[in-house]
Scaffold this active site. Structure first.
Site, PDB file in Angstrom:
ATOM      1  N   SER A  54       0.800  -1.226   0.000  1.00 29.40           N
ATOM      2  CA  SER A  54       0.000   0.000   0.000  1.00 29.40           C
ATOM      3  C   SER A  54       0.836   1.281   0.000  1.00 29.40           C
ATOM      4  CB  SER A  54      -0.963  -0.038   1.173  1.00 29.40           C
ATOM      5  OG  SER A  54      -1.899   0.976   1.052  1.00 29.40           O
ATOM      6  N   HIS A  55       0.747   2.059   1.068  1.00 24.19           N
ATOM      7  CA  HIS A  55       1.451   3.342   1.127  1.00 24.19           C
ATOM      8  C   HIS A  55       2.900   3.196   1.596  1.00 24.19           C
ATOM      9  CE1 HIS A  55      -0.168   2.362   4.998  1.00 24.19           C
ATOM     10  NE2 HIS A  55       0.733   3.137   5.552  1.00 24.19           N
ATOM     11  N   ASP A  62      -2.196   6.653  -3.105  1.00 20.78           N
ATOM     12  CA  ASP A  62      -1.090   5.832  -2.612  1.00 20.78           C
ATOM     13  C   ASP A  62      -0.735   4.744  -3.632  1.00 20.78           C
ATOM     14  OD1 ASP A  62      -3.272   4.160  -2.244  1.00 20.78           O
ATOM     15  OD2 ASP A  62      -2.567   3.357  -0.331  1.00 20.78           O
ATOM     16  N   ASP A  91      -1.231   1.538  -4.040  1.00 20.33           N
ATOM     17  CA  ASP A  91      -2.229   0.594  -4.557  1.00 20.33           C
ATOM     18  C   ASP A  91      -3.566   1.257  -4.878  1.00 20.33           C
ATOM     19  OD1 ASP A  91      -2.692   0.979  -1.780  1.00 20.33           O
ATOM     20  OD2 ASP A  91      -3.786  -0.905  -1.660  1.00 20.33           O
ATOM     21  N   ASP A 104      -5.930   2.957  -3.147  1.00 20.29           N
ATOM     22  CA  ASP A 104      -7.155   3.040  -2.338  1.00 20.29           C
ATOM     23  C   ASP A 104      -7.204   4.319  -1.486  1.00 20.29           C
ATOM     24  OD1 ASP A 104      -5.126   2.100  -0.721  1.00 20.29           O
ATOM     25  OD2 ASP A 104      -6.264   0.388   0.071  1.00 20.29           O
ATOM     26  N   ARG A 105      -6.089   5.035  -1.384  1.00 25.46           N
ATOM     27  CA  ARG A 105      -6.114   6.289  -0.612  1.00 25.46           C
ATOM     28  C   ARG A 105      -6.161   7.505  -1.529  1.00 25.46           C
ATOM     29  NH1 ARG A 105      -2.237   5.983   4.597  1.00 25.46           N
ATOM     30  NH2 ARG A 105      -2.852   3.900   5.266  1.00 25.46           N
ATOM     31  N   LYS A 120     -11.734   0.980  -0.003  1.00 28.68           N
ATOM     32  CA  LYS A 120     -11.664   2.410  -0.227  1.00 28.68           C
ATOM     33  C   LYS A 120     -11.131   2.638  -1.635  1.00 28.68           C
ATOM     34  CE  LYS A 120      -7.389   2.849   2.525  1.00 28.68           C
ATOM     35  NZ  LYS A 120      -7.135   1.649   3.317  1.00 28.68           N
TER      36      LYS A 120
HETATM   37  C1  VG1 Z   1      -3.360   2.325   8.394  1.00 30.04           C
HETATM   38  C2  VG1 Z   1      -4.483   3.317   8.576  1.00 30.04           C
HETATM   39  C3  VG1 Z   1      -5.819   2.629   8.411  1.00 30.04           C
HETATM   40  C4  VG1 Z   1      -5.873   1.928   7.042  1.00 30.04           C
HETATM   41  C5  VG1 Z   1      -4.694   0.992   6.908  1.00 30.04           C
HETATM   42  C6  VG1 Z   1      -4.617   0.352   5.538  1.00 30.04           C
HETATM   43  O1  VG1 Z   1      -3.409   1.336   9.388  1.00 30.04           O
HETATM   44  O2  VG1 Z   1      -4.395   3.940   9.833  1.00 30.04           O
HETATM   45  O3  VG1 Z   1      -6.850   3.563   8.558  1.00 30.04           O
HETATM   46  O4  VG1 Z   1      -7.067   1.209   6.905  1.00 30.04           O
HETATM   47  O5  VG1 Z   1      -3.481   1.701   7.112  1.00 30.04           O
HETATM   48  O6  VG1 Z   1      -4.538   1.308   4.522  1.00 30.04           O
HETATM   49  P1  VG1 Z   1      -2.486   1.386  10.713  1.00 30.04           P
HETATM   50  O7  VG1 Z   1      -2.793   0.111  11.451  1.00 30.04           O
HETATM   51  O8  VG1 Z   1      -1.096   1.505  10.228  1.00 30.04           O
HETATM   52  O9  VG1 Z   1      -2.907   2.610  11.464  1.00 30.04           O
HETATM   53  V1  VG1 Z   1      -3.717   0.955   3.115  1.00 30.04           V
HETATM   54  O10 VG1 Z   1      -4.067   2.093   2.002  1.00 30.04           O
HETATM   55  O11 VG1 Z   1      -2.120   1.112   3.683  1.00 30.04           O
HETATM   56  O12 VG1 Z   1      -3.992  -0.646   2.762  1.00 30.04           O
HETATM   57 CO    CO Z   2      -3.451   1.607   0.112  1.00 30.16          CO
END
Ligand code: VG1
Ligand code: CO
Length: 561
Positions: free
Chosen positions: A116-117, A289, A291, A293-294, A390
């Protein structure tokens, strides 16, 4: 070609516990002997009998190690009785696109290769997420099952000689253990673009962006941060909406994201912020981001929209989007740390409102039950029941629909919203890669305060502002649909005036511990102050109560959003 699977003995590898969203580790960890093989085998085993003869979607954000992981997954899936894999060309599929494909083709699930990010490249992170039949992230019970299997695994199955290319679109068939196995390589964008066209009014959006005789063009700058959304941005913005070459940047997916952190916030998407700030001709900016979704939304001169406000504004204006006109608007939801701006909209519109733990997996059941249309997280996640993830590009198209309908810029829309509802000032402080023991000691300390309860009723003051604690707890959630429980989802300090301080440890990091502190305060009248200045006293009180600096030795956060 007739192929045969073989059984390879293996032993459990520690630390394969999926976090908030899949398993994320350094690439070099995934490259260790049997590491990836073990996890893929357990992920498949966790499906039980449904796996035999099933179809799975496979793809990801194209980060380093994706190609190797896809080759391996094809071999292991074929050996385990999967009959078909639908793979994005060159291994590319955004997380929202995977969700949509699973739903369109009604298949068993999807494997999303992304962290992801988190940054990518050989020295950085790789990740594997699993999405279920409804298109949403694996619920807790499934992730637990996968993890349990990783602690006892003894063997995996593989077809060593099955090599299938996925650079070009096409269908490949094989005979594996006497059964047919098919790999269908698809264009990563077709299905998703169709979905967006069925939700939004593309001709109207095009008119907004291009302008008409009476209206100037509305200039957008879309930043894919070298992630997978690039291929979707090219199709949707450049080809369909004809937004012009200058409207998209960093839209060629790179396996190391060009050495940047593909995380759309004010810190890591600073390039976009600066471009929009320094160029008066841009009316709107957005970033995604890795992938896809953000999303981050900014207006002219880089006016920043907090994700919590973004959610509230969309909730207040959904009727201008054809999809909601047709399907109606059911309830709204947000993750617990997300500011409560949307709650006020729900109340005014008389809609159901849900507060769930952090992570998109908690929204799925409510959507499946028809009780939830729109939801979001403060972590730059916004989405609706069109899929079960998302969706960054969806959020931008939704914002542009609101702008087209209101014929107002981002800043005016926000100010109008605050006038009507008041404003939830919100910020999040991240302390990345703290020492794990120090972070858990700090959480223990907060737990201790909850236990004795002595802090309730006490007042704290900073810079002339005073806050009195009304309640302190650790958030837990019972899913209203299947009654499953999620405990210990974040320490909350709730104040008499409705302000909140929340502390939790991230579940997406790949090394050390990241502490997240969320600060939320509501103002009815004073709606145009500087958010950071406004929240500073509460931040200081949070640091005082948690003893964060003492425990971690950190003077300043790594990222403020
Ligand atoms: C983070 C965010 C959360 C989000 C998750 C996955 O998790 O706070 O809101 O759903 O990333 O997003 P954490 O446990 O690090 O706070 V993604 O776009 O990275 O799959
Ligand atoms: Co993501």
């Amino acid at each position: 070609m007739s192929l045969t699977s073989v059984v390879v003995p293996t032993t459990p590898i520690e630390g394969q516990k999926p976090g908030t969203s899949g398993l994320r580790k350094k690439v070099k960890v995934f490259m260790e002997p049997n590491y990836t093989e073990n996890f893929i085998q357990c992920l498949l085993d966790a499906q039980g009998e449904k796996l035999q003869g099933s179809t799975l979607v496979l793809g990801g954000d194209g980060r380093y190690y994706t190609t190797k992981c896809i080759r391996l997954t094809i071999k292991i899936a074929a050996a385990n009785g999967v009959s078909k894999l639908i793979i994005g060309q060159r291994g590319l599929l955004s997380t929202p696109a995977v969700s949509s494909l699973i739903r369109t083709y009604k298949v068993l699930g999807g494997i999303v290769l992304t962290a992801s990010h988190n940054p990518g490249g050989i020295r950085n992170d790789f990740g594997i997420k699993y999405n279920i039949e409804n298109g949403g992230p694996a619920p807790d019970h499934l992730s637990h099952r996968i993890y349990d299997l990783t602690t006892t695994i003894k063997q995996y199955k593989i077809v060593h000689d099955l090599d299938c290319e996925f650079q070009e679109i096409g269908t490949h068939s094989f005979q594996v253990d006497g059964k047919e196995f098919t790999v269908e390589v698809i264009d990563p964008t077709d299905n998703y673009v169709e979905l967006m066209k069925s939700i939004f009014d593309f001709p109207k959006l095009k008119t907004l962006i291009r302008g008409t005789d009476g209206q100037p063009p509305f200039n957008v700058l879309i930043d894919s941060m070298n992630g997978v959304t690039g291929v979707y941005v090219k199709r949707i913005f450049l080809d369909e909406l004809n937004s012009g070459q200058d409207s998209a940047v960093r839209y060629i997916p790179l396996d190391n994201f060009g050495e940047i952190h593909p995380d759309p916030n004010l810190t890591y998407a600073k390039d976009l912020v600066d471009s929009v700030k320094n160029n008066e001709s841009f009316d709107f900016g957005a970033a995604f981001d890795g992938d896809g979704d953000r999303n981050m939304i900014i207006g002219k001169r880089a006016f920043f929209v907090t994700p919590s406000d973004s959610l509230a504004v969309l909730a207040n204006n959904l009727e201008c989007i054809p999809y909601f006109k047709k399907n109606g608007v059911h309830g709204f939801a947000r993750s617990m740390p997300t500011a409560a701006a949307v709650d006020r909209v729900a109340q005014k519109l008389n809609k159901e409102m849900f507060e769930v733990p952090t992570g998109w997996k908690y929204f799925g059941n409510l959507m499946d039950a028809g009780r939830l249309s729109l939801c979001g997280e403060e972590s730059f996640g916004t989405g609706s029941d069109h899929i079960r993830e998302k969706d960054g590009i969806w959020a931008v198209l939704a914002w542009l629909s609101v702008i087209e309908y209101k014929r107002k810029g981002v800043e005016d829309i926000l100010k109008e919203h605050w006038q009507l509802y008041g404003r939830n000032y919100f910020t999040r402080y991240d302390y990345e890669e703290c020492e794990s023991d120090a972070a858990s000691d700090m959480m223990q300390h907060l737990e201790g305060l909850i236990k004795t309860g002595e802090i309730v009723g006490k007042s704290f003051s900073d810079s002339g502002k005073q806050y009195k604690i009304k309640k302190m707890d650790n958030f837990s959630y019972t899913d209203p649909i299947d009654n499953s429980e999620a405990m210990n989802q974040g320490v909350r300090i709730l104040f008499e005036d409705g302000s909140r301080l929340i502390f939790r440890l991230s579940g997406t990091g790949s090394s050390g511990a990241t502490i997240r502190v969320y600060i939320d305060s509501y103002e009815k009248e004073n709606v145009t102050a500087d958010a950071q200045a406004m929240l500073k006293p509460l931040v200081n009180i949070g640091l005082q109560i948690s003893k964060l600096k003492e425990f971690t030795g950190r003077e300043e956060p790594t990222v403020i959003t």
